[in-house]
Design an enzyme around this catalytic site. Structure first.
Site, mmCIF file in Angstrom:
data_model
loop_
_atom_site.group_PDB
_atom_site.id
_atom_site.type_symbol
_atom_site.label_atom_id
_atom_site.label_comp_id
_atom_site.label_asym_id
_atom_site.label_seq_id
_atom_site.Cartn_x
_atom_site.Cartn_y
_atom_site.Cartn_z
ATOM 1 N N GLY A 245 2.186 37.123 2.339
ATOM 2 C CA GLY A 245 2.355 35.807 1.721
ATOM 3 C C GLY A 245 1.769 34.653 2.516
ATOM 4 O O GLY A 245 0.876 34.820 3.344
ATOM 5 N N SER B 184 13.361 34.271 -6.007
ATOM 6 C CA SER B 184 12.494 34.510 -7.178
ATOM 7 C C SER B 184 12.336 33.306 -8.080
ATOM 8 O O SER B 184 12.408 33.444 -9.297
ATOM 9 C CB SER B 184 13.090 35.624 -8.047
ATOM 10 O OG SER B 184 12.904 36.863 -7.455
ATOM 11 N N THR C 57 2.136 44.114 11.093
ATOM 12 C CA THR C 57 1.971 43.175 12.196
ATOM 13 C C THR C 57 1.651 43.969 13.464
ATOM 14 O O THR C 57 1.529 45.200 13.423
ATOM 15 C CB THR C 57 3.274 42.381 12.445
ATOM 16 O OG1 THR C 57 4.259 43.287 12.950
ATOM 17 C CG2 THR C 57 3.785 41.718 11.177
ATOM 18 N N CYS D 150 5.496 27.414 -8.506
ATOM 19 C CA CYS D 150 4.339 26.779 -9.132
ATOM 20 C C CYS D 150 4.744 25.907 -10.315
ATOM 21 O O CYS D 150 3.973 25.067 -10.782
ATOM 22 C CB CYS D 150 3.351 27.842 -9.584
ATOM 23 S SG CYS D 150 3.209 29.205 -8.410
#
Ligand SMILES: Cc1cc2nc3c(=O)[nH]c(=O)nc-3n(C[C@H](O)[C@H](O)[C@H](O)COP(=O)(O)OP(=O)(O)OC[C@H]3O[C@@H](n4cnc5c(N)ncnc54)[C@H](O)[C@@H]3O)c2cc1C
Ligand SMILES: Cc1cc2nc3c(=O)[nH]c(=O)nc-3n(C[C@H](O)[C@H](O)[C@H](O)COP(=O)(O)OP(=O)(O)OC[C@H]3O[C@@H](n4cnc5c(N)ncnc54)[C@H](O)[C@@H]3O)c2cc1C
Ligand SMILES: CC(C)(COP(=O)(O)OP(=O)(O)OC[C@H]1O[C@@H](n2cnc3c(N)ncnc32)[C@H](O)[C@@H]1OP(=O)(O)O)[C@@H](O)C(=O)NCCC(=O)NCCS
Ligand SMILES: CC(C)(COP(=O)(O)OP(=O)(O)OC[C@H]1O[C@@H](n2cnc3c(N)ncnc32)[C@H](O)[C@@H]1OP(=O)(O)O)[C@@H](O)C(=O)NCCC(=O)NCCS
Lengths: 547, 547
Positions: B283, B40, B274, B44
């Site tokens: 992601g 976590s 999937t 950025c």
């Protein structure tokens, strides 16, 4: 043969219609009739010129009669008031200060006369110390007074947008300012909860607020103008700004047979056509359809006026454009705060008996780990189907963005579910990976999916204390620093271990700092067999009622 | 019986999935497996911590393993790398630095391993002076170098978002920075026209840009690390940041039988499933559907990763949520400039053979008569039906707002016609009565309605000079200060009087300062029988090619 189009009113709606019409039809004869000496001025800038944030008076004149003539080949006639319409012979009567009284014919007629400040028959209302603000001459008069050194005490009557902007700008000029509002709160487009922060901001900046009070009389005294209020309070002023609202400036229309609404607004269809063929109307003088509740509404704002001006020109030039109602999206700066709103507020929804739910969030203008992040307070109103009914926001940064995104979603019939999916621009200086608007969507979705029930601070007194537990899930330190009366404290991160301390037969009213941790607590409790509601927006939302 | 869910990867997608899953299912067993020591963290924010805009390292750690355990009752296992999946027995193999190698079973498995920096086999690539940036250890390593006094010369390879952010942040630390980009322009999500302003901003802030050049080799020298470029140029660096892109971090998936895309991305359906039952992925590691062109795309951004994390948890908890593709909405700060984009750019549309039209406008961030208004450059791409294909914006203020409003419109299938009708918040400090986004809508609508034809500066050389007139409609002074080669000058306001100077047999290519006056000129000329096109965005758009 080219069309002859008369336009009454040369500012937002009228000038926009004239310009667009010329672009669409190079050969039409377009005559713009304006009572005043100016056209195309920046109404919205007037308070800021008085406050000297805008220093250059010329900047207020977006277009001049000469500019309009040169660029758009418009026959601009200022100082020309239209006093009567004659639909039967397709003419209007004009009182010109230079050319006298004459009639002018039209093929199509556009009415954009705007709205004028309301001046009720209060004793003493004609005092020279009382001003209203609509146009450049009003502005010059007020500014001249403010520029005088011995003018120090100002009273602003009316806490709408113009009243609040004037209070701020007079304060910026160093005056003592009192703002008097008859309702319990200023800025009626906002709900009482959201507006409290703006009231605090005014007061912290030295504007004195008198709410729930109206003017009974004005009395000239040697010491100044006495403003006598219903409560008995008397204020003494050197200058009074009367800003209690506006009414459509449609007296010249009354005899024409054009259908008007209950409060004198011109009624139009969505092509901006009045009840009489070839007469169109736009702007502050018309009644529009509220996009959310479908009722008639008067929204005296420049965005709609400009857009309607463009739409009316389209229709006259043979392009079928429609105006699809207004959301009343609006915004105001109150010193360093910004307040913005779109759609209906709770007060409206209640009045109309429309069912709604409320959610508050208090996210930050950008990632909190990047410097300068500032907290927003956002409120969303939505119904059981997820339709967005309205939104309000208060904060220092990013309020315009969040409200614009929600206004866009509403306009395109997006729901709260769409808010969760919006893909908005994120980098640390600008937003968060979950944008404030996404957060509103998440929180609303959880309510509609019955994943959490919420209550608002406002309804707290309605609960039966004997059968409820008020649970503060913040840290012991936060709790010690102030909590709601009667609350017990079980910090969120210890809740799973301390479930046995709570009574399953009681309704647990949980709250936290902003609503998020209370939501987490509500999920833990619910899934462990407790009855629980979370205070939406948390202590922060509670505290905006008593900021 | 409660479900056992394994999550591989503990940051944006993985941690979001874990938190949401716990909220939805208090009784599930949730194990978060993370190769690294941190979960976590704020990926950025890493460049800004190196640049010391973010000063406190703790702020980068949005959640800690302990915090995640206490708040969400998640079994967080850091330093635990998953090396293989065994779908046949529903287990994974874990290499733990403390617990050794073991298998763990699952009922549901979520893959969120992200993407890793590409490191091509260039000679010398293993030098200790070369760094990539993905996580906290990378950040610590780079920052430690930068903090050393004798480190002064930095070379950043790759002009994507991370490369540009690193160039800026290293410059903020006082280094000599050279940015090397193999393509003709940096920041590929933007078209070459829009990006030129950002290149200029970098250069004006002292970042040296080498475009159209790639790295051939790195060579350790006593003076530093030589970066040998294809062009022959050699740079000497104390520190190299390699930021030429990312690739899905999916090597552990390869043997599992899960279908992967051509470049190694995990393929999922819109429920994030999937090709193997009970295995989901989200992601940076997955291929998503481009919302505009419906093709597969890799969009390594935090907003989608977080949203997909939430959606995957929903699906595992029995709520049918879908991810509806990504627009690639993104934003970057380049010193004082902001660039943002949503949807497809021209390069993409051309590559896919999708027809499009372009329009530029250069409105101001708020009413120009109110102080502080700053100009935006906005570009809109749309097709013949009015569908919005993409938008890009560059400016100092308000870019995030305009792009977010357009992104919202696109997401809700709004068209350019909807842009004209959006009711956005207006008061002088915030916007204009016709918002920049409305303006884009107006300008696009006029093109689709054939009210005006436009050309772009880029296509100017394609016109046959003999049969065209290049007409500058700006003022004589503006013309004298610089104009396009071969242009004649007839100021707009005199155009109606000077029509006889123009040849009706030639195509008139009109231009002005920003596109608006040229549009007005085009309307006058068209309705007087001339063939005319207006340069969209005007001289301003032309000059962003050579800023
Ligand atoms: C102080 C102030 C601040 C404001 N701030 C904002 C803001 O921040 N945001 C916002 O959205 N809106 C704002 N507004 C509202 C906005 O200015 C109006 O909504 C908009 O101007 C309405 O346009 P209109 O064309 O209907 O009327 P107006 O712009 O008022 O123009 C009407 C014109 O018609 C003329 N006229 C009237 N009757 C006749 C007649 N019989 N013959 C000839 N001429 C006639 C009038 O003299 C007037 O010039 C503000 C208004 C004021 C006064
Ligand atoms: C420097 C930088 C700046 C960025 N700036 C922005 C920005 O401004 N805006 C934006 O939208 N996005 C930005 N991003 C992108 C954003 O961070 C990613 O899109 C997002 O983090 C992707 O989330 P994820 O969960 O897919 O992968 P990650 O967040 O990368 O998490 C994956 C995790 O999985 C772990 N892992 C991988 N394989 C295994 C394994 N086999 N076993 C166990 N663990 C494993 C990794 O160690 C990693 O911690 C930036 C990224 C970087 C690196
Ligand atoms: C000054 C005034 C007459 C201008 O009216 P206008 O010409 O319609 O408006 P703008 O100058 O904003 O220009 C808009 C037009 O330019 C076009 N345009 C803008 N930028 C353009 C560009 N880069 N390229 C091509 N066209 C462009 C738009 O498409 C639009 O034309 P359209 O309506 O034919 O589609 C009118 O706005 C006015 O009177 N304003 C002051 C009063 C007022 O609004 N008060 C309230 C707010 S304070
Ligand atoms: C820290 C982290 C685990 C938090 O995940 P999270 O709990 O899902 O996210 P948030 O803290 O933003 O909270 C969002 C939740 O709170 C709820 N919420 C937020 N404000 C609320 C409020 N005022 N009232 C009620 N609920 C609220 C939302 O509805 C949402 O819950 P839901 O998903 O069940 O609907 C995750 O975001 C993370 O790891 N972030 C760092 C990594 C990262 O994202 N990197 C890339 C960007 S730099």
């Amino acid at each position: 043969m080219s069309k002859k189009v008369l336009i009454i009113g040369g500012v937002a709606g009228g000038a926009s219609a004239a310009a667009r019409l010329r672009r669409l039809d190079e050969h039409a004869q377009i005559i713009l009739l304006e009572r005043d000496e100016h056209i195309s001025f920046a109404n919205c800038g007037l308070p800021y010129y008085i406050g000297e944030t805008i220093q250059d008076r010329e900047k207020l004149l977006v277009q001049t009669p000469k500019g309009m003539q040169d660029r758009f080949n418009i026959d601009v006639r200022v100082n020309s008031e239209v006093t009567a319409l004659h639909p039967e012979r397709k003419t209007v009567t004009i009182h010109s200060t230079t050319k006298g009284i004459y009639e002018e014919s039209y093929d199509a007629l556009i009415l954009s006369p705007g709205a004028k400040p309301i001046k009720p028959p209060i004793p003493g209302i004609d005092s020279k110390k009382i001003f209203t603000l609509r146009n450049i001459p009003d502005t010059d008069r007020i500014k001249k007074q403010v520029d005088l050194e011995d003018i120090q005490r100002a009273v602003v009557i009316g806490g709408g947008y113009i009243g609040v902007e004037m209070a701020e700008n007079l304060k910026e000029r160093g005056m003592e300012v009192t703002l008097v509002e008859a309702a319990p709160h200023i800025l009626a487009p906002f709900d009482s909860d959201m507006v409290a922060m703006m009231e605090k901001e005014l007061e912290e900046n030295g504007v004195r607020l008198l709410l729930n009070d109206g003017v009974k009389a004005f009395q000239e005294k040697s010491t100044g103008l006495d403003v006598v209020l219903s409560s008995g309070t008397t204020l003494t002023a050197d200058l009074v700004i009367l800003a209690i609202g506006v009414a459509p400036d449609t007296s010249f229309v009354k005899e024409s047979g054009i259908h008007l609404g209950a409060r004198g607004h011109i009624l139009v269809n969505d092509h901006m056509e009045t009840s009489i063929p070839d007469i169109y109307a736009v702007g502050d003088a018309i009644e529009v359809r509220d996009f959310v509740n479908e009722q008639g509404a008067a929204i005296p704002l420049a965005g709609p006026a400009n857009k309607q001006g463009r739409i009316v020109a389209d229709n006259i030039a043979g392009i079928s454009s429609t105006f699809k109602g207004t959301q009343g999206t609006s915004i105001i700066k109150v010193f360093s705060l910004t307040g913005a709103t779109t759609g209906n507020n709770e007060r409206n929804l209640k009045r109309l008996g429309l069912p709604y739910q409320v959610v508050y969030v208090h996210p930050f203008s950008h990632a909190t780990y990047y410097p300068g992040a500032l907290q927003l307070s956002l409120k969303l109103l939505f119904n059981g189907e997820g339709r967005i009914l309205g939104a309000q926001g208060i904060g220092i940064e990013g309020i315009d963005k969040s409200i614009d995104v929600i206004a866009t979603t509403m306009r395109l019939s997006g729901t709260i579910y769409d808010l969760t999916e919006l893909e908005l621009a994120y980098a640390p200086p600008y937003s968060s990976a979950k944008d404030p608007v996404n957060m509103l969507g998440f929180a609303a979705e959880n309510i509609l999916a019955n994943r959490t029930e919420v209550f608002t601070y406002e309804t707290l007194q309605e609960y039966d204390q004997e059968h409820t537990i008020l649970l503060d899930v913040r840290s012991p330190l936060e709790f010690a620093n102030g909590h709601l009366d009667g609350a017990i404290n079980i910090p969120l991160d210890t809740l799973r271990q301390r479930l046995s301390e709570l009574d399953k037969d009681k309704l647990i009213l949980a709250y936290c700092k902003m609503g998020l941790q209370g939501y987490l607590a509500s999920r833990i409790l619910l899934q462990n067999g407790f009855k629980v509601k979370n205070m939406t927006g948390g202590f922060k939302s509670a505290s905006i009622f008593f900021p």
